[in-house]
Scaffold this active site. Structure first.
Site, mmCIF file in Angstrom:
data_model
loop_
_atom_site.group_PDB
_atom_site.id
_atom_site.type_symbol
_atom_site.label_atom_id
_atom_site.label_comp_id
_atom_site.label_asym_id
_atom_site.label_seq_id
_atom_site.Cartn_x
_atom_site.Cartn_y
_atom_site.Cartn_z
ATOM 1 N N GLY A 105 0.816 -1.227 0.000
ATOM 2 C CA GLY A 105 0.000 0.000 0.000
ATOM 3 C C GLY A 105 0.845 1.271 0.000
ATOM 4 N N ASP A 155 17.150 -9.385 2.178
ATOM 5 C CA ASP A 155 17.018 -9.025 3.586
ATOM 6 C C ASP A 155 17.382 -7.532 3.647
ATOM 7 O OD1 ASP A 155 17.515 -8.454 6.265
ATOM 8 O OD2 ASP A 155 18.181 -10.496 6.683
ATOM 9 N N CYS A 226 3.580 -0.133 12.948
ATOM 10 C CA CYS A 226 2.183 -0.078 13.418
ATOM 11 C C CYS A 226 2.130 -0.547 14.868
ATOM 12 C CB CYS A 226 1.252 -0.853 12.503
ATOM 13 S SG CYS A 226 1.620 -2.599 12.427
HETATM 14 C C1 LIG Z 1 4.740 -3.749 8.213
HETATM 15 S S1 LIG Z 1 4.997 -4.849 6.932
HETATM 16 C C2 LIG Z 1 5.150 -3.768 5.563
HETATM 17 C C3 LIG Z 1 3.844 -3.209 5.043
HETATM 18 C C4 LIG Z 1 4.017 -2.486 3.726
HETATM 19 N N1 LIG Z 1 5.024 -1.442 3.808
HETATM 20 C C5 LIG Z 1 2.742 -1.888 3.207
HETATM 21 O O1 LIG Z 1 2.530 -0.665 3.341
HETATM 22 O O2 LIG Z 1 1.910 -2.624 2.656
HETATM 23 C C6 LIG Z 1 6.653 -5.323 7.180
HETATM 24 C C7 LIG Z 1 7.212 -6.208 6.083
HETATM 25 O O3 LIG Z 1 8.618 -6.382 6.335
HETATM 26 C C8 LIG Z 1 8.987 -7.651 5.884
HETATM 27 N N2 LIG Z 1 10.284 -8.009 6.511
HETATM 28 C C9 LIG Z 1 10.512 -8.840 7.554
HETATM 29 N N3 LIG Z 1 11.842 -8.940 7.792
HETATM 30 C C10 LIG Z 1 12.454 -8.145 6.885
HETATM 31 C C11 LIG Z 1 13.816 -7.841 6.617
HETATM 32 N N4 LIG Z 1 14.807 -8.389 7.324
HETATM 33 N N5 LIG Z 1 14.093 -7.009 5.598
HETATM 34 C C12 LIG Z 1 13.094 -6.449 4.869
HETATM 35 N N6 LIG Z 1 11.785 -6.703 5.082
HETATM 36 C C13 LIG Z 1 11.461 -7.528 6.082
HETATM 37 C C14 LIG Z 1 7.827 -8.520 6.317
HETATM 38 O O4 LIG Z 1 7.816 -9.730 5.579
HETATM 39 C C15 LIG Z 1 6.633 -7.615 6.039
HETATM 40 O O5 LIG Z 1 6.112 -7.861 4.771
#
Ligand SMILES: C[S@@+](CC[C@H](N)C(=O)[O-])C[C@H]1O[C@@H](n2cnc3c(N)ncnc32)[C@H](O)[C@@H]1O
Length: 288
Positions: A105, A155, A226
């Protein structure tokens, strides 16, 4: 449950009971028009606090509102999330990274701002979530503007080393505790200890340090979560200040609806008991 309750009651004090009640209620999302056109949506009521947004209408299934190319007109999201993405103030021609991008989003908002000019990396390491992200791009971004978008599967910690001083702007919408969802999962809630939030805060700090290395000098970063946990919000900025105070400055957030969010030491926090939206923490920093 009681450790969770005690931890947050200790931090939020007399406010906690109302905040807890508000967190249990359904979140108030809006319909954001993606790549806004001249079209007028007579059957929708504008959401007056935020440009380009409408109140959901149960007579309209927004997932079926598509144009002649089958592109969706709307994305349904929390106003706090819209503000986090807009606060990065992406301009045409810039090189942008959305480090934690799925489902996408906020990445859509950043992509739109480029208007087909510049480049954006939408990064998501989880394969399943990355597939969802790709679908969101396919469903919303016109073919002719899609060439500015790359979907990556790194990552986020790698960017600082592999792509130093590369991006004009970076969004770190970090993985977080997401207490709003957590409180609906009694089994997880009963196991909650502050350690869980500390672990996430440490990961978030790593991602933010990586972004700080990867953004160009004078480039800006939005760090958002969040979470309502002070450890994952200002706590992460506090640690950055302690360890890297000469590499960045905090930038004041301004713009639509920002006054609905609580001011914190380093940023803003939308909380549902007072603003009606969120939780969404936003801090903006500039690399110096
Ligand atoms: C809060 S959500 C992001 C929501 C997104 N920005 C949106 O607005 O739809 C956090 C995301 O970070 C990812 N994530 C987890 N570990 C991560 C890492 N080490 N590096 C980058 N992304 C990571 C998760 O899989 C998840 O999809």
């Amino acid at each position: 449950m009681s450790k969770f309750f005690d931890f947050f009651e200790n931090y939020y004090g007399s406010r906690w009971k109302n905040l807890f009640t508000a967190l249990k209620e359904e979140d108030q999302k809006v319909l954001r028009e993606v790549f806004p056109s001249d079209h007028t949506w007579d059957n929708l009521t504008p959401f007056k606090l935020l440009s380009g947004c409408y109140l959901p209408n149960e007579d309209l299934d927004y997932t079926k509102e598509v144009d002649a190319d089958n592109l969706r007109h709307f994305y349904y999201m929390d106003p706090g999330s819209i503000i986090a993405a807009r606060s990065l103030e992406v301009q045409e021609g810039e090189t942008v990274l959305d480090m934690c991008s799925a489902p996408g989003g906020k990445g859509l908002i950043l992509t739109e701002a480029l208007m087909g000019n510049g480049h954006i990396d939408l990064n998501e390491p989880s394969r399943n979530r990355r597939e969802r992200l790709k679908k969101v791009v396919r469903d919303h971004v016109p073919d002719e503007l899609r060439n500015v978008v790359s979907v990556k599967g790194q990552d986020g910690l790698n960017f600082g080393l592999k792509f130093k001083d590369t991006y004009d702007k970076i969004l770190v919408d970090a993985p977080c505790s997401g207490e709003r969802h957590l409180i609906h999962r009694p089994s997880e809630l009963s196991k909650w200890t502050p350690k869980r939030s500390k672990r996430l805060a440490s990961r978030q700090y790593g991602l933010l340090c990586s972004a700080l290395l990867s953004v160009k000098p004078r480039g800006t970063i939005i760090y958002s979560t969040c979470s309502i946990s002070p450890l994952e919000n200002d706590g992460v900025l506090e640690k950055l200040k302690l360890k890297k105070s000469d590499s960045f400055e905090v930038v004041e957030l301004e713009g639509e609806m920002i006054d609905k969010a609580d001011k914190t030491k380093f940023g803003r926090l939308f909380l549902p008991d007072t603003s009606g939206y969120g939780p969404l923490y936003i801090a903006k920093i500039r690399k110096v």
